[in-house]
Structures are given as structure tokens and as C-alpha cells.
Design a protein around this motif. Sequence first.
Motif, PDB file in Angstrom:
ATOM      1  N   LEU A   1       0.815  -1.209   0.000  1.00 20.76           N
ATOM      2  CA  LEU A   1       0.000   0.000   0.000  1.00 20.76           C
ATOM      3  C   LEU A   1       0.855   1.268   0.000  1.00 20.76           C
ATOM      4  O   LEU A   1       0.491   2.270  -0.613  1.00 20.76           O
ATOM      5  CB  LEU A   1      -0.929   0.008   1.215  1.00 20.76           C
ATOM      6  CG  LEU A   1      -2.108  -0.971   1.171  1.00 20.76           C
ATOM      7  CD1 LEU A   1      -2.861  -0.964   2.494  1.00 20.76           C
ATOM      8  CD2 LEU A   1      -3.049  -0.619   0.037  1.00 20.76           C
TER       9      LEU A   1
ATOM     10  N   PHE B   1       2.328   1.146  -3.913  1.00 21.76           N
ATOM     11  CA  PHE B   1       1.369   1.274  -5.011  1.00 21.76           C
ATOM     12  C   PHE B   1       0.201   2.212  -4.692  1.00 21.76           C
ATOM     13  O   PHE B   1      -0.388   2.785  -5.603  1.00 21.76           O
ATOM     14  CB  PHE B   1       0.813  -0.108  -5.383  1.00 21.76           C
ATOM     15  CG  PHE B   1       1.837  -1.052  -5.926  1.00 21.76           C
ATOM     16  CD1 PHE B   1       2.297  -0.929  -7.225  1.00 21.76           C
ATOM     17  CD2 PHE B   1       2.358  -2.078  -5.143  1.00 21.76           C
ATOM     18  CE1 PHE B   1       3.236  -1.804  -7.734  1.00 21.76           C
ATOM     19  CE2 PHE B   1       3.294  -2.961  -5.638  1.00 21.76           C
ATOM     20  CZ  PHE B   1       3.744  -2.817  -6.941  1.00 21.76           C
ATOM     21  N   LYS B   2      -0.159   2.285  -3.412  1.00 16.40           N
ATOM     22  CA  LYS B   2      -1.330   3.043  -2.976  1.00 16.40           C
ATOM     23  C   LYS B   2      -2.585   2.495  -3.654  1.00 16.40           C
ATOM     24  O   LYS B   2      -2.533   1.501  -4.362  1.00 16.40           O
ATOM     25  CB  LYS B   2      -1.145   4.535  -3.249  1.00 16.40           C
ATOM     26  CG  LYS B   2       0.098   5.111  -2.561  1.00 16.40           C
ATOM     27  CD  LYS B   2       0.166   6.598  -2.676  1.00 16.40           C
ATOM     28  CE  LYS B   2       1.443   7.147  -2.041  1.00 16.40           C
ATOM     29  NZ  LYS B   2       1.584   6.765  -0.639  1.00 16.40           N
ATOM     30  N   LEU B   3      -3.706   3.155  -3.431  1.00 17.16           N
ATOM     31  CA  LEU B   3      -4.966   2.686  -4.019  1.00 17.16           C
ATOM     32  C   LEU B   3      -5.278   3.452  -5.295  1.00 17.16           C
ATOM     33  O   LEU B   3      -4.987   4.643  -5.411  1.00 17.16           O
ATOM     34  CB  LEU B   3      -6.112   2.851  -3.024  1.00 17.16           C
ATOM     35  CG  LEU B   3      -6.125   1.913  -1.820  1.00 17.16           C
ATOM     36  CD1 LEU B   3      -7.244   2.314  -0.868  1.00 17.16           C
ATOM     37  CD2 LEU B   3      -6.291   0.476  -2.245  1.00 17.16           C
ATOM     38  N   ASN B   4      -5.886   2.729  -6.232  1.00 15.20           N
ATOM     39  CA  ASN B   4      -6.323   3.356  -7.480  1.00 15.20           C
ATOM     40  C   ASN B   4      -7.733   3.902  -7.256  1.00 15.20           C
ATOM     41  O   ASN B   4      -8.733   3.247  -7.556  1.00 15.20           O
ATOM     42  CB  ASN B   4      -6.302   2.334  -8.613  1.00 15.20           C
ATOM     43  CG  ASN B   4      -6.776   2.920  -9.930  1.00 15.20           C
ATOM     44  OD1 ASN B   4      -6.703   4.125 -10.138  1.00 15.20           O
ATOM     45  ND2 ASN B   4      -7.278   2.068 -10.804  1.00 15.20           N
TER      46      ASN B   4
ATOM     47  N   VAL C   1      -8.315  -4.866   0.317  1.00 14.05           N
ATOM     48  CA  VAL C   1      -7.675  -3.593  -0.046  1.00 14.05           C
ATOM     49  C   VAL C   1      -6.319  -3.839  -0.692  1.00 14.05           C
ATOM     50  O   VAL C   1      -5.971  -3.224  -1.711  1.00 14.05           O
ATOM     51  CB  VAL C   1      -7.537  -2.689   1.194  1.00 14.05           C
ATOM     52  CG1 VAL C   1      -6.668  -1.474   0.880  1.00 14.05           C
ATOM     53  CG2 VAL C   1      -8.904  -2.234   1.680  1.00 14.05           C
ATOM     54  N   VAL C   2      -5.533  -4.755  -0.117  1.00 13.79           N
ATOM     55  CA  VAL C   2      -4.195  -5.051  -0.647  1.00 13.79           C
ATOM     56  C   VAL C   2      -4.281  -5.638  -2.052  1.00 13.79           C
ATOM     57  O   VAL C   2      -3.527  -5.242  -2.959  1.00 13.79           O
ATOM     58  CB  VAL C   2      -3.434  -6.015   0.294  1.00 13.79           C
ATOM     59  CG1 VAL C   2      -2.148  -6.502  -0.364  1.00 13.79           C
ATOM     60  CG2 VAL C   2      -3.111  -5.317   1.606  1.00 13.79           C
TER      61      VAL C   2
ATOM     62  N   SER D   1      -5.029  -3.033  -4.495  1.00  9.33           N
ATOM     63  CA  SER D   1      -3.860  -2.187  -4.723  1.00  9.33           C
ATOM     64  C   SER D   1      -2.884  -2.852  -5.685  1.00  9.33           C
ATOM     65  O   SER D   1      -2.365  -2.210  -6.607  1.00  9.33           O
ATOM     66  CB  SER D   1      -3.167  -1.876  -3.396  1.00  9.33           C
ATOM     67  OG  SER D   1      -1.984  -1.133  -3.592  1.00  9.33           O
TER      68      SER D   1
ATOM     69  N   ARG E   1      -4.308  -3.002  -9.183  1.00  8.40           N
ATOM     70  CA  ARG E   1      -4.640  -1.662  -9.677  1.00  8.40           C
ATOM     71  C   ARG E   1      -6.108  -1.554 -10.080  1.00  8.40           C
ATOM     72  O   ARG E   1      -6.469  -0.877 -11.051  1.00  8.40           O
ATOM     73  CB  ARG E   1      -3.744  -1.248 -10.870  1.00  8.40           C
ATOM     74  CG  ARG E   1      -2.269  -1.384 -10.655  1.00  8.40           C
ATOM     75  CD  ARG E   1      -1.789  -0.736  -9.376  1.00  8.40           C
ATOM     76  NE  ARG E   1      -2.099   0.698  -9.347  1.00  8.40           N
ATOM     77  CZ  ARG E   1      -2.235   1.399  -8.222  1.00  8.40           C
ATOM     78  NH1 ARG E   1      -2.164   0.792  -7.051  1.00  8.40           N
ATOM     79  NH2 ARG E   1      -2.471   2.688  -8.274  1.00  8.40           N
TER      80      ARG E   1
ATOM     81  N   GLU F   1      -9.932  -0.324  -9.599  1.00  8.49           N
ATOM     82  CA  GLU F   1     -10.461   0.961  -9.149  1.00  8.49           C
ATOM     83  C   GLU F   1     -11.291   0.810  -7.881  1.00  8.49           C
ATOM     84  O   GLU F   1     -12.142  -0.078  -7.765  1.00  8.49           O
ATOM     85  CB  GLU F   1     -11.303   1.579 -10.255  1.00  8.49           C
ATOM     86  CG  GLU F   1     -11.699   3.012  -9.984  1.00  8.49           C
ATOM     87  CD  GLU F   1     -12.431   3.630 -11.152  1.00  8.49           C
ATOM     88  OE1 GLU F   1     -13.643   3.345 -11.291  1.00  8.49           O
ATOM     89  OE2 GLU F   1     -11.812   4.378 -11.935  1.00  8.49           O
TER      90      GLU F   1
END
Length: 295
Positions: free
Chosen positions: A26, A29-32, A164-165, A168, A171, A173
Motif C-alpha cells: 500500500l 502502489f497506494k490505491l487506485n 484492499v491489498v 492495490s 490496480r 479501481e
Amino acid sequence: KLDFVGNRKKFYALSTIILVVGIVVLSVFKLNLGIDFSQGTRVEIGSDTALTQQEVIDYLDEIGFENNDVVISGDEQNMAVMRYKEDFSQQEVLDFKAQVNERFGQEPSLSTVSATVGKELAKNAIYALLLAALGIIIYVAVRFEWRMGLGAIVSLLHDVFFIVVIFSILRLEVDITFIAAVLTIVGYSINDTIVTFDRIRENIDRQEKITSKEELAVIVNKSLRQTMGRSINTVLTVIIVVLALIFLGAPSIQNFSIALLIGLVTGIYSSICIAAQVWYSLKCREMDKKGTSVV
């Protein structure tokens, strides 16, 4: 016979590894985030005839609204959907609608979300998850005991974090439908956990007295084996429906379906290998502290 309690440290270690790797993923890459939680414009272009992705991309380049992320949908492949990271001004909306209407014979649908609205939606989504978690804690604490409530919440957080992972990494949305999927999994997973805890309580009540951790471990393992078949069969039947939605459903609900699939798989693991084990560990601490039996 599977010794779930005896292997609880392995389950804890696996979940800890997932937690550490997930935090790293996270952070990198963080969240899209979709336009629901950030800002941008979602556009739907309809046509009287079938469309191709390249045709729409070339046309968008021609009119000055470049976008290579075009999805063709509809039963007759006559609908094109695309997203822009920036929100259109009023003049841009009017220009876009006029040009597309002239080319395809239908006025396009545009939905714009500003940065302020996106932050508000994100905040409300977090509040929804927190309120759901609080309600679960209160219900389980009253219906059973606070240790079971804590075990249930740890299990649910495990499921949500894993979803969530994966989103991420892939990718995918994250939008409003993602939050709907998470809340659905929370409700589904807690149901499975409650059934397990109820069976544990029933088997404890049948015992006149439990004086050792070994006796408690036997009861937990027995309860998990008694409910595991039901849990697996229920999840498998739901997974069949979710897979049908993924492969045959509309593109607009695909991410919702993928989140459900991930949550269903992790949910059965967490209810058996995490929730019950957390309760057992807490109960053992109570026995060590008080030096008394469970019942």
C-alpha cells in the motif's frame, strides 16, 4: 482430525506476514481511487450502431479529449465508457456534448466529481465501516462476551485489509461499489463467525466444568470441525454465483464481484483460523490470570 488451536501460532504468523507485506504494498502502489473518492469525470457515449474501442479513441483524440482507457459495453456493443482524472468545466461539458451528439446521434452522459465531494464521500465511507464495526462489537459483546467481539473484529479487519491489498496490487479501481462489496463481506463474514461462536458456547455449556486449556482446546477444535462443513458449502455456492457475475455480468459491477470473491475466500479462513483462535488465546489469559475454570 485437524488441530486448529494447536496451529494457531502458524495462523497468527501467516496473518502477520500478510499485514507487513500489505503495508509495504500500500505504501508503494497506494490505491487506485475512482472519481467517487478523488475527482474527475465519468463519460458514457451511446451510439445507434456498434462501436469499437479504437474508433472511440481516435475520435476523442480528434476532438481534443484524449483518452486511451475506453471500455465498450452494452448488449450490442454500442456503449463506450471512459474516465478522466480532471473534472470538466461547464464549457468543456457543453462542447463535449455538442460534438459527440453530432457524431454519434446521442447526447453523452457526464458525471463530474470535484475534489471536495470526493473527500466527503471517502470520509462517509470510512464512517460507514467504523459504525458497522462498532455495531458488531456491541452486538457480539451483549450476545456472547467481549472477547468474542474482539475476535470477530480482528477477523473482519483481516478480511477487509486483504481485499484492499489485492485491489492495490491489481490496480483495480476503488469506488462506491467497492465499499458496498466490503460492507457485504463484513455482514457475510460476521454471520459465519457468529455461527462458530454459538457452537463453541453450546459445547462449553454441555461441560460441567473446564479446568484446563487442553479441555478448552478440544472444545474449540470440535466446534470448528462441526461448523466447517457448513461454512465451506455455503461459501462455495455463493462463489459460483460471484464467478458468474465476474464473467457474465456488466463491466460496471465487475470490481464489486471481484471484491466479493476475495472476501468470501478470506472470510472462511479468518472465521476459523483467526476469530476463534483470538478468543481462545484471550480465554487462556483469563484462566492464567484468575486461576479459575471457564465454567
